[in-house]
Design a protein around this motif. Sequence first.
Motif, PDB file in Angstrom:
ATOM      1  N   ILE A   1     -35.652  28.927  39.974  1.00 39.68           N
ATOM      2  CA  ILE A   1     -34.621  29.753  39.353  1.00 39.68           C
ATOM      3  C   ILE A   1     -33.274  29.073  39.555  1.00 39.68           C
ATOM      4  CG2 ILE A   1     -33.551  32.029  39.322  1.00 39.68           C
ATOM      5  CD1 ILE A   1     -36.114  32.884  40.953  1.00 39.68           C
ATOM      6  N   THR A   2     -32.539  28.917  38.481  1.00 43.40           N
ATOM      7  CA  THR A   2     -31.182  28.397  38.561  1.00 43.40           C
ATOM      8  C   THR A   2     -30.237  29.531  38.183  1.00 43.40           C
ATOM      9  OG1 THR A   2     -31.964  26.212  37.908  1.00 43.40           O
ATOM     10  CG2 THR A   2     -29.599  26.610  37.763  1.00 43.40           C
ATOM     11  N   ILE A   3     -29.352  29.890  39.102  1.00 49.41           N
ATOM     12  CA  ILE A   3     -28.422  30.996  38.907  1.00 49.41           C
ATOM     13  C   ILE A   3     -27.026  30.425  38.751  1.00 49.41           C
ATOM     14  CG2 ILE A   3     -27.501  33.125  39.885  1.00 49.41           C
ATOM     15  CD1 ILE A   3     -30.103  33.111  41.651  1.00 49.41           C
ATOM     16  N   ARG A   4     -26.373  30.834  37.680  1.00 47.83           N
ATOM     17  CA  ARG A   4     -24.999  30.381  37.433  1.00 47.83           C
ATOM     18  C   ARG A   4     -24.046  31.360  38.099  1.00 47.83           C
ATOM     19  NH1 ARG A   4     -22.287  29.513  31.522  1.00 47.83           N
ATOM     20  NH2 ARG A   4     -20.313  28.701  32.300  1.00 47.83           N
ATOM     21  N   ARG A   5     -23.359  30.889  39.136  1.00 46.20           N
ATOM     22  CA  ARG A   5     -22.436  31.762  39.875  1.00 46.20           C
ATOM     23  C   ARG A   5     -21.032  31.736  39.291  1.00 46.20           C
ATOM     24  NH1 ARG A   5     -23.923  32.774  45.926  1.00 46.20           N
ATOM     25  NH2 ARG A   5     -26.098  33.231  45.537  1.00 46.20           N
TER      26      ARG A   5
ATOM     27  N   TYR B   1     -23.747  26.367  40.615  1.00 41.32           N
ATOM     28  CA  TYR B   1     -25.116  26.806  40.377  1.00 41.32           C
ATOM     29  C   TYR B   1     -25.878  26.857  41.695  1.00 41.32           C
ATOM     30  CZ  TYR B   1     -24.264  25.770  35.452  1.00 41.32           C
ATOM     31  OH  TYR B   1     -23.768  25.760  34.181  1.00 41.32           O
ATOM     32  N   VAL B   2     -26.847  27.774  41.778  1.00 36.57           N
ATOM     33  CA  VAL B   2     -27.704  27.884  42.950  1.00 36.57           C
ATOM     34  C   VAL B   2     -29.141  27.796  42.459  1.00 36.57           C
ATOM     35  CG1 VAL B   2     -28.450  29.381  44.824  1.00 36.57           C
ATOM     36  CG2 VAL B   2     -26.052  29.340  44.157  1.00 36.57           C
ATOM     37  N   GLU B   3     -29.965  26.991  43.130  1.00 38.66           N
ATOM     38  CA  GLU B   3     -31.380  26.878  42.782  1.00 38.66           C
ATOM     39  C   GLU B   3     -32.232  27.484  43.881  1.00 38.66           C
ATOM     40  OE1 GLU B   3     -32.286  22.809  41.856  1.00 38.66           O
ATOM     41  OE2 GLU B   3     -31.690  23.115  39.766  1.00 38.66           O
ATOM     42  N   ILE B   4     -33.202  28.293  43.475  1.00 35.46           N
ATOM     43  CA  ILE B   4     -34.082  28.986  44.406  1.00 35.46           C
ATOM     44  C   ILE B   4     -35.506  28.900  43.882  1.00 35.46           C
ATOM     45  CG2 ILE B   4     -34.583  31.198  45.509  1.00 35.46           C
ATOM     46  CD1 ILE B   4     -31.721  32.049  44.776  1.00 35.46           C
ATOM     47  N   LYS B   5     -36.465  28.712  44.791  1.00 32.89           N
ATOM     48  CA  LYS B   5     -37.878  28.748  44.403  1.00 32.89           C
ATOM     49  C   LYS B   5     -38.416  30.137  44.685  1.00 32.89           C
ATOM     50  CE  LYS B   5     -38.930  23.902  45.034  1.00 32.89           C
ATOM     51  NZ  LYS B   5     -39.787  22.913  45.673  1.00 32.89           N
TER      52      LYS B   5
ATOM     53  N   ASP C   1     -29.659  38.400  31.368  1.00 36.74           N
ATOM     54  CA  ASP C   1     -29.217  37.274  32.213  1.00 36.74           C
ATOM     55  C   ASP C   1     -29.853  35.971  31.733  1.00 36.74           C
ATOM     56  OD1 ASP C   1     -27.706  38.932  33.878  1.00 36.74           O
ATOM     57  OD2 ASP C   1     -29.314  39.154  35.347  1.00 36.74           O
ATOM     58  N   VAL C   2     -31.120  36.037  31.356  1.00 33.12           N
ATOM     59  CA  VAL C   2     -31.829  34.850  30.862  1.00 33.12           C
ATOM     60  C   VAL C   2     -31.296  34.469  29.484  1.00 33.12           C
ATOM     61  CG1 VAL C   2     -34.073  33.895  30.226  1.00 33.12           C
ATOM     62  CG2 VAL C   2     -33.893  35.431  32.200  1.00 33.12           C
ATOM     63  N   LEU C   3     -31.099  35.465  28.627  1.00 36.03           N
ATOM     64  CA  LEU C   3     -30.609  35.219  27.270  1.00 36.03           C
ATOM     65  C   LEU C   3     -29.236  34.540  27.281  1.00 36.03           C
ATOM     66  CD1 LEU C   3     -31.075  35.660  24.212  1.00 36.03           C
ATOM     67  CD2 LEU C   3     -29.876  37.823  24.464  1.00 36.03           C
ATOM     68  N   THR C   4     -28.362  34.954  28.183  1.00 35.91           N
ATOM     69  CA  THR C   4     -27.007  34.408  28.245  1.00 35.91           C
ATOM     70  C   THR C   4     -26.889  33.184  29.159  1.00 35.91           C
ATOM     71  OG1 THR C   4     -26.424  35.936  30.026  1.00 35.91           O
ATOM     72  CG2 THR C   4     -25.937  36.630  27.749  1.00 35.91           C
TER      73      THR C   4
ATOM     74  N   GLN D   1     -27.245  32.928  32.307  1.00 32.73           N
ATOM     75  CA  GLN D   1     -26.773  33.160  33.662  1.00 32.73           C
ATOM     76  C   GLN D   1     -27.879  32.859  34.667  1.00 32.73           C
ATOM     77  OE1 GLN D   1     -23.558  33.947  34.544  1.00 32.73           O
ATOM     78  NE2 GLN D   1     -23.195  33.620  32.369  1.00 32.73           N
ATOM     79  N   VAL D   2     -29.116  33.039  34.209  1.00 35.63           N
ATOM     80  CA  VAL D   2     -30.304  32.746  35.019  1.00 35.63           C
ATOM     81  C   VAL D   2     -31.251  31.952  34.142  1.00 35.63           C
ATOM     82  CG1 VAL D   2     -32.311  33.754  36.170  1.00 35.63           C
ATOM     83  CG2 VAL D   2     -30.087  34.858  36.381  1.00 35.63           C
TER      84      VAL D   2
END
Length: 79
Positions: free
Chosen positions: A24-28, A33-37, A68-71, A73-74
């Motif tokens: 998962i890549t989260i746009r802060r 960006y933060v990457e999490i498994k 969030d996925v569509l835009t 952000q995730v």
Amino acid sequence: MNTKEKLVMIKRVLENNIGRKVLITIRRSKEEYVEIKGVIGDVFTSFFTVEIETEEHKIRTCSYSYFDVLTSQVSLKAS
């Protein structure tokens, strides 16, 4: 394809991948960006959950909306 159709498509893809490992890549912010498994946990009407193992080896459940996925952000990738 309109926004509603895109959101339904995102939900279907996630439903078909419940239990699979993802990155998962989260746009802060604009450049942070933060990457999490994690593992896709469950899919609900407006959101989905991902189970993430913390550094203390505990399972944490996070939720994200399909919007969030569509835009972007995730974002999720198979890992």
